[in-house]
Design a protein around this motif. Sequence first.
Motif, short mmCIF file in Angstrom:
data_model
loop_
_atom_site.label_atom_id
_atom_site.label_comp_id
_atom_site.label_asym_id
_atom_site.label_seq_id
_atom_site.Cartn_x
_atom_site.Cartn_y
_atom_site.Cartn_z
N THR A 1 1.33 5.75 -56.12
CA THR A 1 1.43 4.36 -56.70
C THR A 1 0.23 3.41 -56.77
O THR A 1 -0.05 2.52 -57.44
N THR A 2 -0.40 3.78 -55.47
CA THR A 2 -1.78 2.65 -55.66
C THR A 2 -3.04 3.42 -55.55
O THR A 2 -3.98 2.45 -55.44
N LYS A 3 -3.12 4.66 -55.63
CA LYS A 3 -4.40 5.20 -55.53
C LYS A 3 -5.20 4.76 -57.19
O LYS A 3 -4.43 5.21 -58.20
N ARG A 4 -6.45 4.52 -56.88
CA ARG A 4 -7.36 4.51 -58.35
C ARG A 4 -7.92 5.95 -58.57
O ARG A 4 -8.78 6.24 -57.57
N TYR A 5 -7.83 6.53 -59.50
CA TYR A 5 -8.25 7.82 -59.81
C TYR A 5 -9.72 7.32 -60.55
O TYR A 5 -10.03 6.57 -61.25
N HIS B 1 3.58 5.49 -51.54
CA HIS B 1 2.62 4.33 -51.50
C HIS B 1 1.23 4.98 -52.18
O HIS B 1 0.43 4.28 -52.81
N ASN B 2 1.04 6.16 -51.71
CA ASN B 2 -0.45 6.57 -52.00
C ASN B 2 -0.59 6.96 -53.48
O ASN B 2 -1.48 6.64 -54.16
#
Length: 144
Positions: free
Chosen positions: A127-131, A124-125
């Motif tokens: 696939t959903t993290k915005r860099y 989940h981290n």
Amino acid sequence: YLHYQPAKDRTRPHHLELVLTLPPHSKTEMSIQFDFAFLKWTEYPPDANHGFYAGSAVISTLLDTVRNCSKFPGSVHQRLDKGVFLRIYTQILLVSLPTPDFSMPYNVICLTCTVVALAFGPIHNITTKRYGEYSIVILMLIFR
């Protein structure tokens, strides 16, 4: 008179009715053969270590007189034309059965939830993290 109705598993208990004429000072013994049956895991009560109650027996008799008869706890007297009808209820029986280990399903559920949580968290981290811009620059330098 003899009436016996055998039990059906998980439906009804044994039922035995006897009409006996006993001479004074006599001794009577009865026994019933039975087979053990294991309970399904869904049939155990909430506190399986407590045991199960077996219903009481009922002894009914018609006495000519009640001259030498005292009232028992749990008995019922009823006067009839022919004498006195006496019904005695025996005590219930608490049967302790071997109890399975109910902690095993709990342990399996806890272990499964832990594995799913440990696998789900990083996926989940990722696939959903915005860099941000800084992270993208570092990633581009690493993959060159």
